[in-house]
Design a protein around this motif. Sequence first.
Motif, PDB file in Angstrom:
ATOM      1  N   UNK A  52       0.844  -1.194   0.000  1.00 17.17           N
ATOM      2  CA  UNK A  52       0.000   0.000   0.000  1.00 17.17           C
ATOM      3  C   UNK A  52       0.876   1.239   0.000  1.00 17.17           C
ATOM      4  N   UNK A  53       0.443   2.244  -0.733  1.00 19.31           N
ATOM      5  CA  UNK A  53       1.123   3.543  -0.751  1.00 19.31           C
ATOM      6  C   UNK A  53       0.104   4.597  -0.360  1.00 19.31           C
ATOM      7  N   UNK A  54       0.367   5.307   0.755  1.00 23.64           N
ATOM      8  CA  UNK A  54      -0.568   6.314   1.259  1.00 23.64           C
ATOM      9  C   UNK A  54       0.009   7.713   1.077  1.00 23.64           C
ATOM     10  N   UNK A  55      -0.802   8.621   0.508  1.00 23.00           N
ATOM     11  CA  UNK A  55      -0.400   9.998   0.261  1.00 23.00           C
ATOM     12  C   UNK A  55      -1.408  10.936   0.933  1.00 23.00           C
ATOM     13  N   UNK A  56      -1.009  12.162   1.272  1.00 21.54           N
ATOM     14  CA  UNK A  56      -1.883  13.047   2.054  1.00 21.54           C
ATOM     15  C   UNK A  56      -3.010  13.717   1.276  1.00 21.54           C
ATOM     16  N   UNK A  57      -2.914  13.804  -0.051  1.00 21.63           N
ATOM     17  CA  UNK A  57      -3.952  14.477  -0.825  1.00 21.63           C
ATOM     18  C   UNK A  57      -4.370  13.610  -2.016  1.00 21.63           C
ATOM     19  N   UNK A  58      -5.576  13.866  -2.513  1.00 24.93           N
ATOM     20  CA  UNK A  58      -6.060  13.104  -3.659  1.00 24.93           C
ATOM     21  C   UNK A  58      -5.223  13.391  -4.903  1.00 24.93           C
ATOM     22  N   UNK A  59      -4.808  14.643  -5.072  1.00 29.00           N
ATOM     23  CA  UNK A  59      -4.000  14.995  -6.235  1.00 29.00           C
ATOM     24  C   UNK A  59      -2.702  14.201  -6.230  1.00 29.00           C
ATOM     25  N   UNK A  60      -2.054  14.110  -5.066  1.00 26.63           N
ATOM     26  CA  UNK A  60      -0.798  13.369  -4.976  1.00 26.63           C
ATOM     27  C   UNK A  60      -1.036  11.872  -5.143  1.00 26.63           C
ATOM     28  N   UNK A  61      -2.108  11.353  -4.541  1.00 27.57           N
ATOM     29  CA  UNK A  61      -2.411   9.924  -4.674  1.00 27.57           C
ATOM     30  C   UNK A  61      -2.651   9.564  -6.144  1.00 27.57           C
ATOM     31  N   UNK A  62      -3.389  10.411  -6.842  1.00 31.07           N
ATOM     32  CA  UNK A  62      -3.661  10.145  -8.256  1.00 31.07           C
ATOM     33  C   UNK A  62      -2.384  10.220  -9.083  1.00 31.07           C
ATOM     34  N   UNK A  63      -1.500  11.172  -8.724  1.00 30.75           N
ATOM     35  CA  UNK A  63      -0.220  11.294  -9.425  1.00 30.75           C
ATOM     36  C   UNK A  63       0.604  10.018  -9.222  1.00 30.75           C
ATOM     37  N   UNK A  64       0.677   9.544  -7.982  1.00 25.96           N
ATOM     38  CA  UNK A  64       1.419   8.310  -7.698  1.00 25.96           C
ATOM     39  C   UNK A  64       0.797   7.116  -8.426  1.00 25.96           C
ATOM     40  N   UNK A  65      -0.530   7.061  -8.455  1.00 24.18           N
ATOM     41  CA  UNK A  65      -1.211   5.950  -9.116  1.00 24.18           C
ATOM     42  C   UNK A  65      -0.858   5.916 -10.602  1.00 24.18           C
ATOM     43  N   UNK A  66      -0.840   7.083 -11.240  1.00 26.46           N
ATOM     44  CA  UNK A  66      -0.465   7.133 -12.659  1.00 26.46           C
ATOM     45  C   UNK A  66       0.981   6.693 -12.855  1.00 26.46           C
ATOM     46  N   UNK A  67       1.876   7.177 -11.979  1.00 28.06           N
ATOM     47  CA  UNK A  67       3.293   6.835 -12.106  1.00 28.06           C
ATOM     48  C   UNK A  67       3.519   5.341 -11.885  1.00 28.06           C
ATOM     49  N   UNK A  68       2.938   4.812 -10.810  1.00 23.82           N
ATOM     50  CA  UNK A  68       3.100   3.384 -10.509  1.00 23.82           C
ATOM     51  C   UNK A  68       2.508   2.529 -11.626  1.00 23.82           C
TER      52      UNK A  68
END
Length: 355
Positions: A52-68
């Motif tokens: 699991x990868x947890x990020x503090x904001x939706x924008x950052x989580x979505x960015x990580x999801x695209x990158x991963x």
Amino acid sequence: RQRQMCIRDRSLQDIAQPRPMSRLLQGDVGSGKTVVATAAMLMAVAAGKQAALMAPTEILAEQHYRTVSALLANSSAWGLDRPVSAVLLTGSLRRVERGKVYSALASGQADIVVGTHALIQQHVTFRDLALITVDEQHRFGVVQRGTLRSKGGSPHMLVMSATPIPRSLALTVYGDLDISVIDELPPGRQQIETRWLLPKERERAYAFLRSQIEKGRQVFILYPLIEESDKVEARAAVDEYERLRREVFSDLQMGLLHGKMKARDKDAVMTRFRERQIDILVSTSVIEVGIDVPNATVMLIEGADRFGLAQLHQFRGRVGRGEHRSYCLLLSDTASPDDPQTRTTFERLKAIEET
């Protein structure tokens, strides 16, 4: 790249141990922390576990999801003999979509989940969670990280931060963690030139923004407030967006982004900005993390005295992510070297300019 590989190998060695890993990975914005985290998560997946990868904001989580997701596109390149399933979990997901994610995590159909605080909700269960990665870890509390950790059987923990912190202080604050530092940027990354401007130089700054846009680049203009306040003397994003669109940049394409907007509206604005349909993005601090637009070369920060040094460093890291020379311009209507009451503010802005 060698530094990333060294730290990646160290993380992989930690994960191979019978005791849970607890490691802090500190590296500047764009230094490659997500690549290191993805390699670690794939090792967990290769062992038949979940990550699991947890990020503090939706924008950052979505960015990580695209990158991963992009990194996982060719699983054979990572030495895996099957596709890897990654899912996104945020608070804005509809109930039906959330239910599908919950089911995939509980059954083990989802190998990797990227999400926000939504990951620590009681409805979220895992079949076998073995690795947790927390980005911008200082934005989470100890209890929040502990809640996520309790969803697995003593999972490994990798926390990441782009906020510069001296090693001696890191050892004091994060004494329970091993520490790794990525002290280099990837090849080709541009140095960001930072300048503190006086209020009378605002028009000059606007002219510079226009010159960059004429070269095909894009820019950010950041404000400390969403709307004007009677209690705070600072420029606000909504009002300034209208003024700039009407009086200064009427011939250019502008966009507005702030925290009160609905998630789908924020996504639409960011998509248009990434696709170069917007020349100037007027925003609040919601862009502090998670924004990766390589064509953006200028960050103009209004009311720079109202942000902390770590925030200013993060804002500055939104540019300089591509091949083009980049700039960060700081504007303050209050800080003055001649005013004893603003001496500290003046010194802070000079520090970020010179560092």
